[in-house]
Design a protein around this motif. Structure first.
Motif: not given
Length: 89
Positions: A42-45, A48-52, A61-63, A73-76
């Motif tokens: 959620s934090i990474v999302g 990234l959403f904010g950057l794009f 946090p994201s939705g 992405a974190l799991l990969v």
């Protein structure tokens, strides 16, 4: 405050389980790592959403969609770093 923490745990658990279901292979990371994966996703999302979108205001946090994408992405990345789920000949 307690309900916020419980909400993050439940949210992280659901997002983490969805990410584990989407990424192929068996994951034996446990319940706490699944929650951490979803919350971190959620934090990474959100980052990234904010950057794009240009609406970046720090870590946020994201939705649901952003959380699941971030958790995937974190799991990969986790699987690559730890060497899990690699096919051995």
């Amino acid at each position: 405050m307690l309900w916020t923490i419980i909400g993050w745990i439940v949210f992280g658990l659901i997002a983490g389980f969805i990410a584990r279901a989407v990424v192929p292979g068996k994951d034996d990371i446990g319940l706490l790592m699944t929650i951490a994966l979803g919350v971190g996703g959620s934090i990474v999302g959100g980052f990234l959403f904010g950057l794009f979108t240009g609406g970046f205001g720090g870590f946020q946090p994201s939705g649901w969609v952003g959380s699941v994408i971030g958790a995937i992405a974190l799991l990969v990345i986790y699987n690559k770093v730890t060497g899990r789920k690699q096919v051995h000949d």
